[in-house]
Scaffold this active site. Sequence first.
Site, PDB file in Angstrom:
ATOM      1  N   GLY A  62     -19.198 -18.230  35.861  1.00 17.48           N
ATOM      2  CA  GLY A  62     -17.929 -18.582  36.493  1.00 17.48           C
ATOM      3  C   GLY A  62     -17.835 -20.088  36.578  1.00 17.48           C
ATOM      4  O   GLY A  62     -18.696 -20.801  36.042  1.00 17.48           O
ATOM      5  N   SER A  63     -16.790 -20.575  37.249  1.00 14.23           N
ATOM      6  CA  SER A  63     -16.647 -22.026  37.298  1.00 14.23           C
ATOM      7  C   SER A  63     -17.710 -22.675  38.175  1.00 14.23           C
ATOM      8  O   SER A  63     -18.045 -23.829  37.965  1.00 14.23           O
ATOM      9  CB  SER A  63     -15.237 -22.415  37.727  1.00 14.23           C
ATOM     10  OG  SER A  63     -14.754 -21.553  38.713  1.00 14.23           O
ATOM     11  N   TYR A  64     -18.241 -21.957  39.147  1.00 10.84           N
ATOM     12  CA  TYR A  64     -19.344 -22.547  39.909  1.00 10.84           C
ATOM     13  C   TYR A  64     -20.469 -21.559  40.162  1.00 10.84           C
ATOM     14  O   TYR A  64     -21.138 -21.613  41.188  1.00 10.84           O
ATOM     15  CB  TYR A  64     -18.847 -23.193  41.215  1.00 10.84           C
ATOM     16  CG  TYR A  64     -17.921 -22.345  42.059  1.00 10.84           C
ATOM     17  CD1 TYR A  64     -16.563 -22.302  41.777  1.00 10.84           C
ATOM     18  CD2 TYR A  64     -18.406 -21.622  43.142  1.00 10.84           C
ATOM     19  CE1 TYR A  64     -15.714 -21.545  42.558  1.00 10.84           C
ATOM     20  CE2 TYR A  64     -17.556 -20.862  43.925  1.00 10.84           C
ATOM     21  CZ  TYR A  64     -16.206 -20.833  43.624  1.00 10.84           C
ATOM     22  OH  TYR A  64     -15.363 -20.077  44.390  1.00 10.84           O
ATOM     23  N   SER A  65     -20.656 -20.630  39.240  1.00  8.59           N
ATOM     24  CA  SER A  65     -21.702 -19.625  39.417  1.00  8.59           C
ATOM     25  C   SER A  65     -22.193 -19.096  38.079  1.00  8.59           C
ATOM     26  O   SER A  65     -21.494 -19.184  37.077  1.00  8.59           O
ATOM     27  CB  SER A  65     -21.145 -18.462  40.231  1.00  8.59           C
ATOM     28  OG  SER A  65     -19.926 -18.028  39.665  1.00  8.59           O
ATOM     29  N   VAL A 114     -24.123 -15.434  36.638  1.00  3.06           N
ATOM     30  CA  VAL A 114     -24.434 -14.071  37.042  1.00  3.06           C
ATOM     31  C   VAL A 114     -25.535 -13.533  36.118  1.00  3.06           C
ATOM     32  O   VAL A 114     -25.438 -13.669  34.896  1.00  3.06           O
ATOM     33  CB  VAL A 114     -23.179 -13.172  36.992  1.00  3.06           C
ATOM     34  CG1 VAL A 114     -23.507 -11.755  37.417  1.00  3.06           C
ATOM     35  CG2 VAL A 114     -22.069 -13.753  37.872  1.00  3.06           C
ATOM     36  N   ASP A 153      -5.571 -12.146  43.866  1.00  2.00           N
ATOM     37  CA  ASP A 153      -5.875 -12.547  42.490  1.00  2.00           C
ATOM     38  C   ASP A 153      -6.262 -11.330  41.653  1.00  2.00           C
ATOM     39  O   ASP A 153      -7.226 -11.365  40.889  1.00  2.00           O
ATOM     40  CB  ASP A 153      -6.976 -13.611  42.493  1.00  2.00           C
ATOM     41  CG  ASP A 153      -7.051 -14.385  41.171  1.00  2.00           C
ATOM     42  OD1 ASP A 153      -6.112 -14.281  40.359  1.00  2.00           O
ATOM     43  OD2 ASP A 153      -8.063 -15.077  40.957  1.00  2.00           O
ATOM     44  N   GLY A 184     -22.958 -13.506  32.751  1.00  2.00           N
ATOM     45  CA  GLY A 184     -21.652 -14.146  32.863  1.00  2.00           C
ATOM     46  C   GLY A 184     -21.743 -15.488  33.549  1.00  2.00           C
ATOM     47  O   GLY A 184     -22.769 -15.840  34.136  1.00  2.00           O
TER      48      GLY A 184
HETATM   49  P1  ATP Z   1     -14.419 -18.134  38.352  1.00  2.00           P
HETATM   50  O1  ATP Z   1     -15.397 -18.454  39.410  1.00  2.00           O
HETATM   51  O2  ATP Z   1     -14.207 -19.240  37.401  1.00  2.00           O
HETATM   52  O3  ATP Z   1     -13.146 -17.513  38.869  1.00  2.00           O
HETATM   53  P2  ATP Z   1     -15.567 -15.607  37.852  1.00  2.00           P
HETATM   54  O4  ATP Z   1     -15.002 -15.206  39.139  1.00  2.00           O
HETATM   55  O5  ATP Z   1     -15.385 -14.710  36.695  1.00  2.00           O
HETATM   56  O6  ATP Z   1     -15.068 -17.043  37.435  1.00  2.00           O
HETATM   57  P3  ATP Z   1     -18.243 -14.932  38.527  1.00  2.00           P
HETATM   58  O7  ATP Z   1     -17.829 -14.051  39.638  1.00  2.00           O
HETATM   59  O8  ATP Z   1     -19.409 -15.814  38.733  1.00  2.00           O
HETATM   60  O9  ATP Z   1     -17.099 -15.904  38.078  1.00  2.00           O
HETATM   61  O10 ATP Z   1     -18.498 -14.038  37.271  1.00  2.00           O
HETATM   62  C1  ATP Z   1     -18.834 -14.570  36.025  1.00  2.00           C
HETATM   63  C2  ATP Z   1     -18.858 -13.448  35.002  1.00  2.00           C
HETATM   64  O11 ATP Z   1     -19.977 -12.600  35.230  1.00  2.00           O
HETATM   65  C3  ATP Z   1     -17.641 -12.550  35.071  1.00  2.00           C
HETATM   66  O12 ATP Z   1     -16.658 -12.984  34.222  1.00  2.00           O
HETATM   67  C4  ATP Z   1     -18.176 -11.189  34.666  1.00  2.00           C
HETATM   68  O13 ATP Z   1     -18.077 -11.035  33.268  1.00  2.00           O
HETATM   69  C5  ATP Z   1     -19.632 -11.261  35.038  1.00  2.00           C
HETATM   70  N1  ATP Z   1     -19.886 -10.524  36.276  1.00  2.00           N
HETATM   71  C6  ATP Z   1     -19.597 -10.942  37.518  1.00  2.00           C
HETATM   72  N2  ATP Z   1     -19.961 -10.053  38.434  1.00  2.00           N
HETATM   73  C7  ATP Z   1     -20.505  -9.018  37.761  1.00  2.00           C
HETATM   74  C8  ATP Z   1     -21.065  -7.750  38.148  1.00  2.00           C
HETATM   75  N3  ATP Z   1     -21.126  -7.393  39.427  1.00  2.00           N
HETATM   76  N4  ATP Z   1     -21.511  -6.935  37.184  1.00  2.00           N
HETATM   77  C9  ATP Z   1     -21.426  -7.306  35.888  1.00  2.00           C
HETATM   78  N5  ATP Z   1     -20.915  -8.457  35.454  1.00  2.00           N
HETATM   79  C10 ATP Z   1     -20.457  -9.323  36.368  1.00  2.00           C
END
Ligand code: ATP
Length: 332
Positions: A43-46, A48, A159, A41
Amino acid sequence: SNNSNPSVTQQQEPNRSQPQLQSSQLIKRSARDYQFGQKIGEGSYSSVYSAVDVHNGKTYAIKVLSKQYIVKEDKIKYVNIEKTTLHRLGLQHPGIVQLYYTFQDEASLFFVLDFAEYGELLSIIRKFGSLSEPVSKFYMCQIVDAVRFIHSKGVIHRDLKPENILVAHDFSLKITDFGAAKLLGSSDDPNDEAIDYNSVNQTNGDTAVTTNQDRKGSFVGTAEYVSPELLKHNICGFESDVWAIGCILFQFFNGVPPFKGETEYLTFEKIINVNYNFAPGIPYPPEVVQLVKKILVADPASRLTIPQIMSDSWFSGVPWDDVSYIWYRKVP
Ligand code: ATP
C-alpha cells in the site's frame, strides 16, 4: 432522512462461524509468533505479507506499517481510524476482514488480518472482463449484507470499491481498508493500547505530528465511486456507501465503473450530472438495469436504502441470514 439510516438499531449479530477468543489471545503477540512468507501486496504506507501462526499453523495476512513513514506523512489519524474501526466491527461478521492482533516493535506496526487468498475483487473483474449474472448476484449479496452490518455498527466505510473488497479461499468476500471510515457515536476502546511513536527517530526536524488535526473538507474516497452529495455539498452519509454499491454493481456487468473520465475533474463532472450509460452489446439483466437506476440517484434521500436493495426483485429468494458460498452452489 430517517429511514435511510440503518444504523439506528445496533443489532446483535449472530456469531457466524467466527473463531472464539482464545486464552492465548490474552498473551501479547510479537513478530516471533509468525513465520513470515511472501510479500502479497503493498500500500502507500504499508507492506502485506502472508504469515503462518507458529502456534496453530493457520495462515494470516500481516500488514506491516512503518512508524517513521506514518509520522512523516502525517497518517497517524488514518491508521488509528482503521484499527479502531476493525476493533468495533471485529469477530462478528464474515464479510469484514478480521483484525486478530496488533503489535509493534520500534520501527513498525503489525496488523494480523484474515488472509484473503484471491486478493482484490478488482483483479477478478479484470481477469474475466466482467462477471456473469449468478456470480454478480452472489458477490453483490455478500457486499450488501456486509455493508448493512457495517452501517448497523455506526460505521460509514466511505471508500467502497472492488480494490477494497478481498476474496477469500472459498470466494467469500471480505471488506477491507477502513482508513477512510467515519465512526458515529462514542469513542471506542478507551483501554486500547496506544501506538508508541516516540521510538521513531525523527531525523527530519520539520516533521509535524498532528494527530488531532481534523481535515474537514478534504476529499476521501476514490474518484470513480465518490457520491454526488460529497462532491456538491461535502456530505457523506450511509447513502454514499450505497452509491458506491451501485457503481460496483454496474461494474460487475460493464467491467469498468459507470463514471470514468479522462481526468478526475471530468469524472467528477459525470458524477454530479449522473451521466453514465449502459453500454450497448452488454446483456445487462433488466432487473439489474432497474436496480442500478434506483441506486445511482443524485439526491441521497431518494436513493434506495440497504433494506430496499435487499428486498429488490433481483434478490428475491436470497437467504439473507446466510449469504455464503454454499448458497451459491445451490443456485441452478
Ligand atoms: P493504500 O494504503 O495505498 O490505500 P492498500 O489499502 O491497498 O493501499 P494495504 O491495505 O497495505 O494497502 O494492502 C496492500 C495490498 O495487499 C492490497 O492491495 C491487497 O492486494 C493486499 N492485501 C491487503 N490485505 C490483504 C489480506 N488481508 N489478504 C490478502 N491480501 C491482502
